[in-house]
Scaffold this motif. Structure first.
Motif, PDB file in Angstrom:
ATOM      1  N   ALA A 131      -9.638   6.176  -9.126  1.00 30.81           N
ATOM      2  CA  ALA A 131      -8.283   6.428  -8.630  1.00 30.81           C
ATOM      3  C   ALA A 131      -7.266   5.571  -9.365  1.00 30.81           C
ATOM      4  O   ALA A 131      -6.160   6.027  -9.695  1.00 30.81           O
ATOM      5  CB  ALA A 131      -8.227   6.139  -7.124  1.00 30.81           C
ATOM      6  N   ARG A 132      -7.634   4.330  -9.638  1.00 32.55           N
ATOM      7  CA  ARG A 132      -6.727   3.447 -10.368  1.00 32.55           C
ATOM      8  C   ARG A 132      -6.442   3.989 -11.772  1.00 32.55           C
ATOM      9  O   ARG A 132      -5.306   3.988 -12.240  1.00 32.55           O
ATOM     10  CB  ARG A 132      -7.321   2.037 -10.456  1.00 32.55           C
ATOM     11  N   LYS A 133      -7.485   4.479 -12.460  1.00 34.66           N
ATOM     12  CA  LYS A 133      -7.299   5.020 -13.806  1.00 34.66           C
ATOM     13  C   LYS A 133      -6.385   6.242 -13.790  1.00 34.66           C
ATOM     14  O   LYS A 133      -5.557   6.422 -14.685  1.00 34.66           O
ATOM     15  CB  LYS A 133      -8.649   5.370 -14.414  1.00 34.66           C
ATOM     16  N   LEU A 166       1.378   0.865  -9.815  1.00 38.07           N
ATOM     17  CA  LEU A 166       0.412  -0.053  -9.237  1.00 38.07           C
ATOM     18  C   LEU A 166       0.929  -1.473  -9.122  1.00 38.07           C
ATOM     19  O   LEU A 166       0.412  -2.256  -8.333  1.00 38.07           O
ATOM     20  CB  LEU A 166      -0.879  -0.044 -10.077  1.00 38.07           C
ATOM     21  N   GLN A 167       1.910  -1.832  -9.904  1.00 41.02           N
ATOM     22  CA  GLN A 167       2.452  -3.185  -9.866  1.00 41.02           C
ATOM     23  C   GLN A 167       3.894  -3.125  -9.403  1.00 41.02           C
ATOM     24  O   GLN A 167       4.668  -2.274  -9.837  1.00 41.02           O
ATOM     25  CB  GLN A 167       2.358  -3.835 -11.255  1.00 41.02           C
ATOM     26  N   ALA A 219      -2.032  12.317  -2.352  1.00 45.06           N
ATOM     27  CA  ALA A 219      -3.018  11.591  -1.548  1.00 45.06           C
ATOM     28  C   ALA A 219      -2.680  10.111  -1.470  1.00 45.06           C
ATOM     29  O   ALA A 219      -2.812   9.469  -0.417  1.00 45.06           O
ATOM     30  CB  ALA A 219      -4.416  11.786  -2.150  1.00 45.06           C
ATOM     31  N   TRP A 220      -2.235   9.553  -2.580  1.00 41.12           N
ATOM     32  CA  TRP A 220      -1.874   8.124  -2.627  1.00 41.12           C
ATOM     33  C   TRP A 220      -0.693   7.846  -1.696  1.00 41.12           C
ATOM     34  O   TRP A 220      -0.693   6.852  -0.964  1.00 41.12           O
ATOM     35  CB  TRP A 220      -1.531   7.778  -4.063  1.00 41.12           C
ATOM     36  N   LEU A 221       0.309   8.714  -1.689  1.00 44.40           N
ATOM     37  CA  LEU A 221       1.460   8.525  -0.817  1.00 44.40           C
ATOM     38  C   LEU A 221       1.087   8.719   0.643  1.00 44.40           C
ATOM     39  O   LEU A 221       1.576   8.007   1.529  1.00 44.40           O
ATOM     40  CB  LEU A 221       2.571   9.507  -1.204  1.00 44.40           C
ATOM     41  N   ARG A 222       0.222   9.695   0.890  1.00 43.96           N
ATOM     42  CA  ARG A 222      -0.186   9.958   2.276  1.00 43.96           C
ATOM     43  C   ARG A 222      -0.880   8.745   2.887  1.00 43.96           C
ATOM     44  O   ARG A 222      -0.744   8.466   4.082  1.00 43.96           O
ATOM     45  CB  ARG A 222      -1.100  11.174   2.319  1.00 43.96           C
ATOM     46  N   ALA A 282      -8.884   6.882  -2.705  1.00 51.87           N
ATOM     47  CA  ALA A 282     -10.114   7.236  -3.417  1.00 51.87           C
ATOM     48  C   ALA A 282     -11.072   7.998  -2.513  1.00 51.87           C
ATOM     49  O   ALA A 282     -11.717   8.968  -2.938  1.00 51.87           O
ATOM     50  CB  ALA A 282     -10.774   5.971  -3.959  1.00 51.87           C
ATOM     51  N   ALA A 283     -11.166   7.571  -1.246  1.00 54.61           N
ATOM     52  CA  ALA A 283     -12.059   8.266  -0.312  1.00 54.61           C
ATOM     53  C   ALA A 283     -11.590   9.692  -0.075  1.00 54.61           C
ATOM     54  O   ALA A 283     -12.405  10.627  -0.010  1.00 54.61           O
ATOM     55  CB  ALA A 283     -12.121   7.487   0.998  1.00 54.61           C
TER      56      ALA A 283
END
Length: 518
Positions: free
Chosen positions: A460-462, A476-477, A438-441, A450-451
């Motif tokens: 989502a970050r965790k 993330l960085q 989902a993050w890559l999409r 997150a949505a």
């Protein structure tokens, strides 16, 4: 009749007062420097005090005339009387003088006080000038070391070696790269500690992007002996309380970009470990797996960039545009710190790169393709090479043309399976694979990810932080592993059915159907 102490004579009082003033002068010169001493002299004498150059001075007219007299007569002191005031001057060296302009009648002890203050003021000024020269020398060396790092990252090894030889020590070959995270104010102390621990053989430079990072190129024979035992990292984390260290694999200098990425990923892992240091995990980099199948593709898609000729002399050329693309892919908006340019200049260059390559750099697929192409051509293109025509149609057809053929190679398929295996392994947190897809999409943006997952942005970050520890890669960085993750998912998809993934014709961006979670 009892004896009484004789009353102090006026000369004795003046001597005691002068001694106290001399002590005050030296204390101020030592603790406050020239500015504090001049301020105190002005208040003590009730007039203007300052330092004037003997050639073309600027200041009170009477003091300027006095400085001219000092220079013309080559004397060490002078007194000039004007209309209701007097200028007292005492030479500090051959180029400047301590001057005071006082109303008449002035304190009779003023000449003696200024004469006593002049030597202390001259020493304070010399110490401040020496400190400024040292700061300028340190800044020049720091920027020269940054330049060496920048040259290494752009494959300019010969020039990097020449500058490094002048600064000392020589660049180590082979080497491991260490990224050390500490407080910004501790970087100087950590640099000295690293030099002491390596006997002066480590090449240490402050990271031009992250103010809490130091980058050290350490000879391989002094670096980590195993993944679990690294004497240098252990000594650094033991000596500095909140220090965190990431270590790359053993690589050649020409692989400096890969070494930095490895050390940065290891740093993300080290933050979650009790020992606060980590070595880059197993598995080859994408450019190594793709070299056989992708070198020709990379040269072809980057040909327009390598052959680009600026319209005006002041415009960026091919090498600058390539360095800009590399820096932006690695550091996003922070690339301005590395390139020393304004953010508007960065945005203008990125639009130019998009136009030249026919790319849409707002999308993760094109970012991943450009990242792989740049890594597969570390030396850049040959100036004057025949440029490919610019794309005027679909942006994806320009930069990503032929990418599927590269990713279909068996070497890439094997790399992708190894790269993604932890996401479905027994140690993977629940929903790891779905979260990454989902993050890559959504082009690695947290809010739409997150949505899509039906969770909060912090949630989502965790999840991604836990996945960082699982993959032993920074997500993330920046520099982030998102490009390699996208390439691995695409290679896996081309190798066979992927279950919950479907890709629309003409678009290689991941299309993921993810069950909503709470």
């Amino acid at each position: 009749m009892p004896l009484t102490a004789p009353a102090p004579t006026p000369s004795g009082e003046r001597s005691r007062s002068r001694a106290e003033d001399v002590l005050k002068v030296h204390r101020l010169a030592h603790s406050g420097g020239s500015a504090a001493l001049l301020q105190w002299l002005g208040g003590r004498l009730g007039g203007w005090t300052g330092v004037l150059p003997l050639d073309a001075p600027a200041g009170p007219e009477l003091a300027v005339r006095g400085a001219a007299e000092l220079a013309a007569r080559r004397v060490r002191s002078a007194v000039l009387h004007g209309d209701g005031s007097a200028a007292l001057l005492f030479a500090l060296d051959d180029h400047r003088a301590l001057a005071a302009v006082l109303d008449l009648p002035h304190d009779p002890g003023a000449p003696a006080l200024l004469a006593d203050a002049a030597p202390a003021l001259a020493l304070a000024l010399r110490a401040e000038e020496a400190e400024r020269r040292e700061e300028r020398a340190e800044l020049a060396e720091s920027r020269a070391r940054e330049a060496v790092l920048h040259l290494l990252m752009n494959g300019r090894l010969s020039t990097a070696h020449q500058i490094a030889e002048a600064l000392c020590p020589s660049l180590p070959e082979p080497m491991r790269m260490y990224v050390v995270e500490c407080r910004a104010g501790e970087r100087t102390a950590v640099t000295r500690l690293c030099e002491e621990l390596t006997g002066g053989r480590a090449w240490v430079v402050r990271c031009p992007v992250y103010v809490r990072h130091l980058i050290a190129l350490v000879p391989a024979d002094l670096a980590a002996t195993s993944a679990s035992h690294d004497p240098l990292a252990e000594a650094l984390t033991g000596a500095v309380g909140d220090c965190v260290v990431g270590v790359s694999g053993e690589l050649r200098l020409r692989e400096a970009p890969a070494a930095y990425t490895q050390a940065f990923h290891a740093l993300a892992v080290a933050r979650g470990r009790r020992e606060r240091h980590a070595r880059f995990g197993p598995g080859p980099e994408a450019e190594l797996a793709a070299h056989t199948a992708g070198a020709g593709w990379a040269a072809t898609v980057l040909a327009p960039l390598h052959a680009y000729e600026p319209r005006r002399p002041q415009d960026p050329g091919a090498q600058e545009l390539r360095a800009t693309a590399h820096a932006w892919l690695d550091f996003s908006a922070h690339a301005t710190r590395l390139l020393k340019i304004h953010r508007n200049t960065l945005a203008t260059r990125l639009r130019l790169i998009e136009s030249v390559l026919g790319a849409d750099l707002a999308r993760l697929p094109d970012q991943a393709a450009l990242s792989l192409a740049l890594r597969l051509t570390p030396g850049g293109g040959v100036r004057g090479a025949e440029a490919a025509p610019r794309s005027t149609g679909n942006c994806a057809a320009g930069l990503r043309a032929g990418l599927d053929g590269v990713l279909s190679h068996p070497d890439l398929a094997a790399w992708a399976r190894a790269h993604l295996e932890p996401l479905s392994g027994p140690d993977a947190p629940p929903g790891a694979a779905q979260t990454v897809r989902a993050w890559l999409r959504h082009d690695a943006h947290l809010l739409p990810t997150a949505a899509a997952l039906g969770i909060s942005v912090p949630g989502a970050r965790k999840r991604l932080v836990r996945i960082e520890a699982l993959l032993q890669r920074s997500l993330l960085q920046s520099p982030s592993a998102r490009y390699d993750l996208w390439l691995a998912h695409r290679a896996e998809e081309l190798a066979g059915p992927a279950g919950d993934i479907a890709v629309s014709p003409g678009d290689t961006a991941l299309k993921t159907v993810v069950p909503r979670e709470k």
